[in-house]
Structure formats: C-alpha cells, structure tokens
Enzyme design. Sequence first.
Site, PDB file in Angstrom:
ATOM      1  N   GLU A 187     -12.963   2.555   5.387  1.00 44.24           N
ATOM      2  CA  GLU A 187     -12.893   1.976   6.727  1.00 44.24           C
ATOM      3  C   GLU A 187     -14.163   2.077   7.572  1.00 44.24           C
ATOM      4  O   GLU A 187     -14.498   1.139   8.300  1.00 44.24           O
ATOM      5  CB  GLU A 187     -11.738   2.629   7.514  1.00 44.24           C
ATOM      6  CG  GLU A 187     -10.381   2.348   6.931  1.00 44.24           C
ATOM      7  CD  GLU A 187      -9.324   3.239   7.572  1.00 44.24           C
ATOM      8  OE1 GLU A 187      -9.259   4.423   7.232  1.00 44.24           O
ATOM      9  OE2 GLU A 187      -8.602   2.732   8.435  1.00 44.24           O
ATOM     10  N   ARG A 211      -5.230   7.408  16.803  1.00 46.18           N
ATOM     11  CA  ARG A 211      -6.585   7.320  16.247  1.00 46.18           C
ATOM     12  C   ARG A 211      -7.559   6.745  17.281  1.00 46.18           C
ATOM     13  O   ARG A 211      -8.728   7.113  17.306  1.00 46.18           O
ATOM     14  CB  ARG A 211      -6.594   6.528  14.933  1.00 46.18           C
ATOM     15  CG  ARG A 211      -7.895   6.646  14.160  1.00 46.18           C
ATOM     16  CD  ARG A 211      -7.802   6.066  12.759  1.00 46.18           C
ATOM     17  NE  ARG A 211      -7.296   7.011  11.776  1.00 46.18           N
ATOM     18  CZ  ARG A 211      -8.039   7.936  11.168  1.00 46.18           C
ATOM     19  NH1 ARG A 211      -9.339   8.036  11.417  1.00 46.18           N
ATOM     20  NH2 ARG A 211      -7.499   8.766  10.303  1.00 46.18           N
ATOM     21  N   GLN A 215       0.838  -1.201   0.000  1.00 41.17           N
ATOM     22  CA  GLN A 215       0.000   0.000   0.000  1.00 41.17           C
ATOM     23  C   GLN A 215       0.872   1.248   0.000  1.00 41.17           C
ATOM     24  O   GLN A 215       0.363   2.354  -0.113  1.00 41.17           O
ATOM     25  CB  GLN A 215      -0.892   0.021   1.252  1.00 41.17           C
ATOM     26  CG  GLN A 215      -1.974  -1.043   1.281  1.00 41.17           C
ATOM     27  CD  GLN A 215      -2.707  -1.106   2.610  1.00 41.17           C
ATOM     28  OE1 GLN A 215      -2.724  -2.140   3.250  1.00 41.17           O
ATOM     29  NE2 GLN A 215      -3.323  -0.007   3.034  1.00 41.17           N
ATOM     30  N   ALA A 273      -6.053   5.153   5.361  1.00 39.55           N
ATOM     31  CA  ALA A 273      -6.870   6.153   6.048  1.00 39.55           C
ATOM     32  C   ALA A 273      -8.137   6.500   5.260  1.00 39.55           C
ATOM     33  O   ALA A 273      -8.710   7.572   5.438  1.00 39.55           O
ATOM     34  CB  ALA A 273      -6.050   7.411   6.362  1.00 39.55           C
ATOM     35  N   GLU A 308       0.147  -1.629   4.617  1.00 39.91           N
ATOM     36  CA  GLU A 308       0.439  -0.197   4.707  1.00 39.91           C
ATOM     37  C   GLU A 308       1.916  -0.035   5.045  1.00 39.91           C
ATOM     38  O   GLU A 308       2.616   0.784   4.466  1.00 39.91           O
ATOM     39  CB  GLU A 308      -0.441   0.474   5.782  1.00 39.91           C
ATOM     40  CG  GLU A 308      -0.098   1.948   5.979  1.00 39.91           C
ATOM     41  CD  GLU A 308      -1.102   2.721   6.829  1.00 39.91           C
ATOM     42  OE1 GLU A 308      -2.244   2.264   6.998  1.00 39.91           O
ATOM     43  OE2 GLU A 308      -0.739   3.806   7.316  1.00 39.91           O
ATOM     44  N   ARG A 366      -7.843  -1.799   8.883  1.00 43.13           N
ATOM     45  CA  ARG A 366      -9.114  -1.092   8.645  1.00 43.13           C
ATOM     46  C   ARG A 366      -9.733  -0.542   9.934  1.00 43.13           C
ATOM     47  O   ARG A 366     -10.232  -1.306  10.751  1.00 43.13           O
ATOM     48  CB  ARG A 366     -10.076  -2.065   7.966  1.00 43.13           C
ATOM     49  CG  ARG A 366     -11.122  -1.417   7.095  1.00 43.13           C
ATOM     50  CD  ARG A 366     -11.850  -2.480   6.324  1.00 43.13           C
ATOM     51  NE  ARG A 366     -12.626  -1.937   5.230  1.00 43.13           N
ATOM     52  CZ  ARG A 366     -13.197  -2.674   4.287  1.00 43.13           C
ATOM     53  NH1 ARG A 366     -13.087  -3.968   4.306  1.00 43.13           N
ATOM     54  NH2 ARG A 366     -13.880  -2.104   3.326  1.00 43.13           N
ATOM     55  N   PHE A 425      -5.964  -4.174   3.411  1.00 43.21           N
ATOM     56  CA  PHE A 425      -6.699  -3.966   4.670  1.00 43.21           C
ATOM     57  C   PHE A 425      -5.829  -3.355   5.759  1.00 43.21           C
ATOM     58  O   PHE A 425      -6.097  -3.531   6.939  1.00 43.21           O
ATOM     59  CB  PHE A 425      -7.325  -5.285   5.148  1.00 43.21           C
ATOM     60  CG  PHE A 425      -8.194  -5.946   4.103  1.00 43.21           C
ATOM     61  CD1 PHE A 425      -9.370  -5.338   3.699  1.00 43.21           C
ATOM     62  CD2 PHE A 425      -7.815  -7.140   3.505  1.00 43.21           C
ATOM     63  CE1 PHE A 425     -10.166  -5.920   2.713  1.00 43.21           C
ATOM     64  CE2 PHE A 425      -8.610  -7.727   2.519  1.00 43.21           C
ATOM     65  CZ  PHE A 425      -9.788  -7.118   2.123  1.00 43.21           C
TER      66      PHE A 425
HETATM   67  N1  MTE Z   1     -11.371  -3.080   0.203  1.00 41.83           N
HETATM   68  C1  MTE Z   1     -10.791  -4.119  -0.416  1.00 41.83           C
HETATM   69  N2  MTE Z   1     -11.497  -4.820  -1.306  1.00 41.83           N
HETATM   70  N3  MTE Z   1      -9.499  -4.487  -0.154  1.00 41.83           N
HETATM   71  C2  MTE Z   1      -8.744  -3.807   0.772  1.00 41.83           C
HETATM   72  O1  MTE Z   1      -7.585  -4.148   0.986  1.00 41.83           O
HETATM   73  N4  MTE Z   1      -8.669  -1.982   2.425  1.00 41.83           N
HETATM   74  C3  MTE Z   1      -9.458  -1.144   3.323  1.00 41.83           C
HETATM   75  C4  MTE Z   1     -10.539  -0.407   2.550  1.00 41.83           C
HETATM   76  N5  MTE Z   1     -11.266  -1.312   1.720  1.00 41.83           N
HETATM   77  C5  MTE Z   1      -9.338  -2.711   1.458  1.00 41.83           C
HETATM   78  C6  MTE Z   1     -10.676  -2.366   1.118  1.00 41.83           C
HETATM   79  C7  MTE Z   1      -8.653  -0.165   4.038  1.00 41.83           C
HETATM   80  S1  MTE Z   1      -7.858  -0.621   5.434  1.00 41.83           S
HETATM   81  C8  MTE Z   1      -8.551   1.128   3.603  1.00 41.83           C
HETATM   82  S2  MTE Z   1      -7.687   2.279   4.466  1.00 41.83           S
HETATM   83  C9  MTE Z   1      -9.193   1.573   2.379  1.00 41.83           C
HETATM   84  O2  MTE Z   1      -9.908   0.545   1.715  1.00 41.83           O
HETATM   85  C10 MTE Z   1      -8.113   2.116   1.446  1.00 41.83           C
HETATM   86  O3  MTE Z   1      -8.619   2.570   0.269  1.00 41.83           O
HETATM   87  P1  MTE Z   1      -9.305   4.009   0.114  1.00 41.83           P
HETATM   88  O4  MTE Z   1      -8.424   4.970   0.812  1.00 41.83           O
HETATM   89  O5  MTE Z   1      -9.351   4.197  -1.336  1.00 41.83           O
HETATM   90  O6  MTE Z   1     -10.650   3.899   0.756  1.00 41.83           O
HETATM   91  N1  LUZ Z   2      -2.362   5.427   8.630  1.00 39.63           N
HETATM   92  C1  LUZ Z   2      -1.700   6.470   9.143  1.00 39.63           C
HETATM   93  C2  LUZ Z   2      -3.677   5.288   8.766  1.00 39.63           C
HETATM   94  O1  LUZ Z   2      -0.491   6.528   9.032  1.00 39.63           O
HETATM   95  N2  LUZ Z   2      -2.390   7.432   9.767  1.00 39.63           N
HETATM   96  C3  LUZ Z   2      -3.717   7.379   9.932  1.00 39.63           C
HETATM   97  O2  LUZ Z   2      -4.298   8.276  10.521  1.00 39.63           O
HETATM   98  C4  LUZ Z   2      -4.406   6.261   9.431  1.00 39.63           C
HETATM   99  N3  LUZ Z   2      -5.712   6.124   9.596  1.00 39.63           N
HETATM  100  C5  LUZ Z   2      -6.328   5.053   9.132  1.00 39.63           C
HETATM  101  C6  LUZ Z   2      -5.606   4.084   8.474  1.00 39.63           C
HETATM  102  N4  LUZ Z   2      -4.293   4.210   8.291  1.00 39.63           N
HETATM  103 MO1  MOS Z   3      -6.240   1.166   5.994  1.00 35.27          MO
HETATM  104  S1  MOS Z   3      -5.924   0.468   7.893  1.00 35.27           S
HETATM  105  O1  MOS Z   3      -5.866   2.762   6.375  1.00 35.27           O
HETATM  106  O2  MOS Z   3      -4.871   0.594   5.239  1.00 35.27           O
END
Ligand code: MTE
Ligand code: LUZ
Ligand code: MOS
Length: 772
Positions: free
Chosen positions: A707, A304, A191, A503, A226, A336, A222
């Site tokens: 999330e 958070r 990520q 995030a 990250e 997430r 998920f």
């Molecule tokens: N949806 C799918 N299908 N796969 C993923 O890995 N990650 C989740 C969410 N939905 C995820 C998902 C998480 S932890 C985050 S932070 C967001 O998607 C990241 O994408 P976005 O910032 O575009 O919402």
């Molecule tokens: N990652 C991060 C995150 O570095 N800062 C955040 O505030 C955060 N929030 C949600 C998911 N990932």
């Molecule tokens: Mo989602 S926990 O911010 O990758």
Amino acid sequence: MKNIDASLHTRGESLYVDDVSQPEGLLHAAIFPSPVAHGKIKSLHKDNAEKLDGVIAVITAENIPGENQIGPIIQDEDLLAGKEVHFIGQPVAIVVASTAEIARKAVHQIRLEVEELPIITDPVDAFRQGEIIGTPRTFQLGDVESAWSNCDIVLEDVCEIGGQEHVYLETQRARAIPGEGSIMQIYASTQSPYAVQRHAAKILGIPNHLIEVDVLRLGGGFGGKEDQATPWACMVALASHHTKKPVELVLSRAEDIRMTGKRHPYKSFFKIGVTKEGKVLAYSAEHYQNAGASADLSPAVLERTMFHSTNSYFIPNVKIFGASCRTNLPPFTAFRGFGGPQAMFVMEAALTKVAEALNMPREQIQAKNLLQENNLFPYGQKATRCQAQPTWDEAVNAYQIEKIQSRVTAFNEKHFERKKGFAVMPICFGISFTSTFMNQAGALVHIYTDGSVSVSTGGVEMGQGLRTNIARIAADALGIDSERIKLETTNTIRIANMSPSAASATTVLNGNATLLAIEQIMKRLKTLACEELKVADPDKVSIQDEKILYDGSEIGWDWERLIQTAYLRRIGLSAHGFYATPDIYFDKSREKGRPFAYHVYGTAIIEVTLDCLRGVYDIDSAKIVHDLGRPLNELVDRGQVEGGLAQGLGWMTVEDLQFNEKGEILSGALATYKVPDVYFMPDNLQVAFLEDADEPISPFGNKAVGEPPLMYGIGVFYALRKAMQAFRYRDDYKFTSPLTPERVMLELHREEAEQLVKTEPVLTATPSAERS
Ligand code: MTE
Ligand code: LUZ
Ligand code: MOS
C-alpha cells in the site's frame, strides 16, 4: 526469481473463478438492485420474473434460513434488503436461471414499491443529522488549545477528498457447489476466504465447518474484495442451498460499479499553527468520513486515518477528531491505503497553506518538521528505525532537487501558458492491522517423498506477487530450488480462521507462518541427519543448493536422499506454522499504544507541466526513494511501487467519482470514470530502494510494500497547485480532489467560469443507469 505466475498470465492460461470448467447443471444468478437511495419497502413484484422460461427461483430476504446479516464490524448490513433500502444498487433479490442472460432479463421484470425517505449524500450533513456510525474518535498529543497562542500564524481551511473506484480487472464473482447433506464448497474472488466462510454459514444457519472456501487467485482486489467479496459468495451459497444445484454469479462492470463500495470520500477541516520560521507547533484536523449506507469496514478505515494524520512529520501538539458518517451511497470500503491517504492529503494541504502564507518553498516547511528517531506519534508509539530523514535526504540529493527547482523556475519564466511545478511527497505508513487480533496467520507445509514441497497459507494472491514471495521464502528456508515449491490455493480447510489478505501484511504474516512450519520440519531433518551421518550437533547441519552441509562443508547427501530417508525412518514431513505479530497493542480508552510492528517510509519528487489555457497536464517525472528493507524479489517489489504510484496519481487527478443528490452514480462506467493508463504515467519514473534498512521482524528482512507507494501519488496534487500558482497566484485555490483538467480550468479561471455558469445553461450528465 521471476513471478511464478508470469508465464501463465502472459499466455492467458491462469485460471479465475469462472474459468474452471463448469460443473454439471451449473445455474446462473443475477441481482435485482434497489433503484432508489432510501426508502421503506412496500412490496416486491417478482411474479413476472418467475414466469420467464429458464428462471428457477427468485430469492429474497424471506428465503434466508439463517441470519440476514453480513456486517463485519457492526451488525447493520442485510445481505438482501429486508424492510428498507439504503442506497441505489443495494441487492434486494437474487434471480437464479439456466443462463446469465435469462437471469438478467428476469431482473428487469421485477418491480419494487418503495415509500421514499430523505437522502443524505454529504458526510457533514449526515453528521449534523446524527447519522454517525460507531463513536467518533479523538487522538491527542500535547495541548493544542494552549499552543495556538504561541504560534506566529494560525491558518485554517477545508479539504474535500474524492473517492475512488477499485477497477480490479476481474469483477466480483463466486461459484457455489453443494455437496452431500448441507456441505457447500464456495469458489470466490475474495481477499478474505474466512469472512466468506463464516458469513455464508451464518446466512445458511449452519456451522462454519460445513462451508469450504477455496481461492486460487484474484484478478486484482485493491481492498475492494477485503470485505465486499463476501455478499456475492453468500448469495451463490444461498441460491445453491435453495436449488440444490451449483450456482455462479459474475457481476458485469456496470453492476459492479453501482453495487459495490469504493474508497471513502472525506471532508476534513484543518487548523495549523507555526512559528515564522515554519516550525509547526500545533495541528488539529476534523475528518468527516463518508461511510456510505452501512458500516462495512469504515470504523477501521477511520482509525487508520487517525493514525496517519501527521504523516511523516513530528508535531508536538496535535488534536485529531474523526467521525464515520452514514449516507445513502454504497458502503465505502477498504482501498489501498485504507484511510491513510486521506489523512496524509490533509496534512500536506496544511503544510502547503503554511508555505504559501510564509512565502517559503513547500519543501522547506516539510523538511523542518520531518519525523526523527524516537519522536512520538500522536497515538503514543515511538518512531524507531525512522527512515523519514534518510529517504528525504537521499531523494533530495540523488535526484538533485536544486536542479529541478531551477529548471522549473527557468521554464516558468520563459513560458506564459505552460507552467511547471514540482512537489516532494514523504510517506510514513504503519504496518499491522490496526485491530491487533487480526495480526495472525497460519501455514501448512508438506514435503512429498520425491522432495517436492506443497505450501498452503492463509494469504491470497491478488496480483501483488504473494505466491512468488512465499515460494522464495520457503525455498530459501529449506535450502532448495524454488521450482520444487508449489503454492496451493487458499483454502479454509487447510488454514483455519485466516485474516484477510490486506494491510500490506500478507507476506509478513504468512511468510513468517511458513518459516515457523518449515522450522519444525527442519529440526526433525537435522536430527535425522546427525543420526544417519554420525555427526553430533544438529545446529551445525544446514541445507544449501539442495546439498546437506555439516559445519559448512558438504557431507555427500542431497535433498532427495535426506527426504527419502526421513520417510523410511517414519519422520513426519508435514507441519503447520502459526504466527502472531509480537509486541503490538492498542488501548482504545486512552487512544494510545503501539499498534504497528513498524513503519514504512519513503520520499517521492513529482514534477508536472500544466497547460493553463486548457487545463490538461503531463506528469513529467516521479522519482522515488523507497524504504523496502531487503527485497525478496526485486521485480515484484518494484511492480508494487510503480502500481501503487499509478493508483495514487489516478486518485488525485483523473479518477472522478461522482454521485448526484439522488445518490445516483454519475461515473458508473469506464466511459465516465477515467483511470490512468500507461501514457498517463510519467515518462521518467525512477525508483531507488533505501540500502541497509532490513526489517528484523519480517522474513529475510523484507518490508511490506503493497500500500505505501500509493501515497506518493498525493504529491501530484501539490505539484499541480505549484504550477497553477506560477500561472496565477492566489492563496485560495481549493484543496478539492481529484484535480481533473476540468477542475484546474474552473480554479484557474474562477471568475470567468462563474460568469459562464451564470449565463450558459448547465449541462447535466445522464446517470449511466438510465442509459443502459
Ligand atoms: N497489487 C496488485 N497487483 N493487485 C492488488 O489487488 N492490492 C493492494 C496491494 N497491491 C493489490 C496489489 C492492496 S490494497 C494490498 S493491502 C496489498 O497489495 C495486499 O497484499 P500484501 O499484503 O501481500 O502486500
Ligand atoms: N484492514 C483492516 C486493513 O481490517 N485493518 C487494517 O488496519 C487495514 N489496513 C490496511 C488495509 N486493510
Ligand atoms: Mo488492502 S486496502 O489492505 O486490501
């Protein structure tokens, strides 16, 4: 618009890191992990491994040319264990061989001698022993100490909240390909391509610009990728540096589960004070986060947690304490919700305790304390365009909560061993990285002379539909068909210094950067159209359905003609856009500020039926009103809501992450760690989007959606508790998650269970590591 990856996915034609055809001479790596949870390394015996046919190299900390350090926030994490090991599964050596099978065989020939040290697995034990990462935090609003005495009742309890394994379908993997000189290309399932770039450069002791990281898509992240995709990518880079050959590393499911971090378990103590009408006057919580063996992202996750400690309620007097506690478990990481879910679980526990003590319905207590427009969060931000009440009202009305209530009551009067319960679960989630500097993104847009468009952003597709969202945004901004837009891989050469895709802010940040890039090109195109078509005002030029309009009416040109003319007139058809979220800041010295661009709200109602003799249960329905702004792609957004809910329900119920006192994982395989499947999901799942809630700072009014819906899942815990209460009322059921069928049994029949444990030998599970 359908998901642009849909047909590739359904045909199985989408490519992931190791699907791309193998480069000549590709070598394979496997990891030797620490077999013990804590100790000083005395010696590592690798000769037997090196002697095996097909083994090219065994690489250890000593072979790192740069700095053996990958800590993202605090510099406390070795890439390969140097002097000490801190958790079972910690990488100690990399074996490089001609095949993955040989590499794994060689791993089994390595022996590590360790002088073992005491092991801590519990966060409160760690805290007491001073094993604290960073500085504990305290957020305050009003004055809890003087508020307690004004309360009619004050209640206290403790929550033990379980962790969660990510179970992304695609396990961690990376491939490195050496180029000329010290140049290195890395293909990773991450990520955070930029984190991979800068850490690989640091490990190799070379500047960032010699490393190119490319990401096509992830089979799920998920949060688990990250930050924790970085080590594997650094390892292949290191192996490639030593062998001068391309190297690939693909973790097996068992390796992935043992070696990587998960959602943080928490132990949280709360105290809540209310009037006899149920108005909350004061709330305090102490969150002890189980951070695992190194800081990783734990301080940010804890932050958070602090921010979400009162969920979507307003409480005038609040004191929240949080500490990140170092234990000998894998470093827990982003998942997430990022610490938000744990905080919200505790808040709900406190309100439940109040409802039980006052003998009032839980939802009445919740409703009395809902956050209203301009209320203050404990960190000083005002709730604006607050949708806590509107989503609550709509859920309660549209889904007819009185009917649910009377149906549940009637059912429970009629049945002895089966009981129903329901819970309302409101959510409020702040959108922005809590580290303000991370809220930035770049995009690069090229228009080719045939009118086709290439878009690169710093965002990573992980299944959340980012590519589809960006294509939608670009097509709408250009006024052309989305078929003309191609989403490129995420590449550190095209986009520099990108923040992780996380995030929930990826679309917001990268979509806005894309809009800013397109705006520059459009400005040039509009000026050109005025010159060519002899019209005066560029602001009156627009493009719709690929037709050029002036003052709203067609003037005979189409998109392709405009682009060809621009090219011949030597107008630049590329632009880079850069976006930084405005008006956010946070002052850590006062723990006050405006950390979030906005909040996402929503309300769910979850209903369950529990078999009180067997502990098993069904989730009958989940009915949601979600605050989404204006959908970009309604199906993509709906998919996020349903997927998030599934993950939240699993976390609260069947996903039972367990370690023993030696720090060994007991749920180290999908046979011992259950994830919700399609049958587990409620038969009746309804999702409605709140109308007229456009978010002004987001592209086309869309709100972040990734999330927040996970936290609707918390409702199932409290719905099950209601059902348990209907079978056998007691005010001391534990706030321990997950509420597996086994735990339901142990709680419902606590005395009988204690009797059994006294008389029967207790079965102990064999760690998966010993079985494999
Ligand atoms: N949806 C799918 N299908 N796969 C993923 O890995 N990650 C989740 C969410 N939905 C995820 C998902 C998480 S932890 C985050 S932070 C967001 O998607 C990241 O994408 P976005 O910032 O575009 O919402
Ligand atoms: N990652 C991060 C995150 O570095 N800062 C955040 O505030 C955060 N929030 C949600 C998911 N990932
Ligand atoms: Mo989602 S926990 O911010 O990758």
